[in-house]
Design a protein around this motif. Structure first.
Motif, short mmCIF file in Angstrom:
data_model
loop_
_atom_site.label_atom_id
_atom_site.label_comp_id
_atom_site.label_asym_id
_atom_site.label_seq_id
_atom_site.Cartn_x
_atom_site.Cartn_y
_atom_site.Cartn_z
N ILE A 109 34.36 50.02 45.87
CA ILE A 109 34.81 49.74 44.49
C ILE A 109 36.24 50.21 44.30
O ILE A 109 37.07 49.52 43.69
CB ILE A 109 33.85 50.39 43.48
N ARG A 110 36.55 51.41 44.82
CA ARG A 110 37.90 51.94 44.70
C ARG A 110 38.91 51.03 45.42
O ARG A 110 39.99 50.73 44.88
CB ARG A 110 37.96 53.35 45.27
N ARG A 111 38.55 50.55 46.60
CA ARG A 111 39.43 49.64 47.34
C ARG A 111 39.60 48.32 46.61
O ARG A 111 40.69 47.75 46.57
CB ARG A 111 38.89 49.39 48.74
N HIS A 112 38.51 47.83 46.03
CA HIS A 112 38.59 46.59 45.26
C HIS A 112 39.56 46.72 44.09
O HIS A 112 40.41 45.85 43.87
CB HIS A 112 37.20 46.21 44.74
N HIS A 113 39.45 47.81 43.35
CA HIS A 113 40.34 48.01 42.20
C HIS A 113 41.79 48.20 42.64
O HIS A 113 42.71 47.74 41.97
CB HIS A 113 39.87 49.17 41.34
#
Length: 90
Positions: A8-12
């Motif tokens: 999720i952090r990488r996606h954001h």
């Protein structure tokens, strides 16, 4: 769970980089620099001058929560008999 949070952090991070590629705060000459883009995604403010920075630092303004807390404290002080609110706050 840890991999999910990392994903999720990488996606954001990728989403914000895509959104800020053409941001004017980076500057025309450094538009393609990935290090500058990453820094801009993590810290979007260009500087910390008096216009961009924290008003508490430059103008000694209190935040909304601090003002509400001071008003509550003053009301409680009046109920308990403390007469000088400024002396109590020091």
């Amino acid at each position: 769970m840890k991999d999910l949070i990392r994903g999720i952090r990488r996606h954001h991070l990728q989403r914000l980089k895509k959104a800020r590629v053409t941001d004017h705060a980076i500057g025309e000459s450094r538009q393609g620099d990935s290090a500058v883009l990453g820094r801009h995604v993590n810290t979007p403010a260009k500087c910390s001058c008096w216009m961009c920075g924290n008003p508490r630092r430059y103008f000694d303004k209190k935040s909304r929560q601090e003002r509400i807390q001071d008003e509550k404290f003053a009301a409680d002080s009046l109920m308990t008999g403390v007469e000088n609110f400024e002396e109590v706050m020091q």
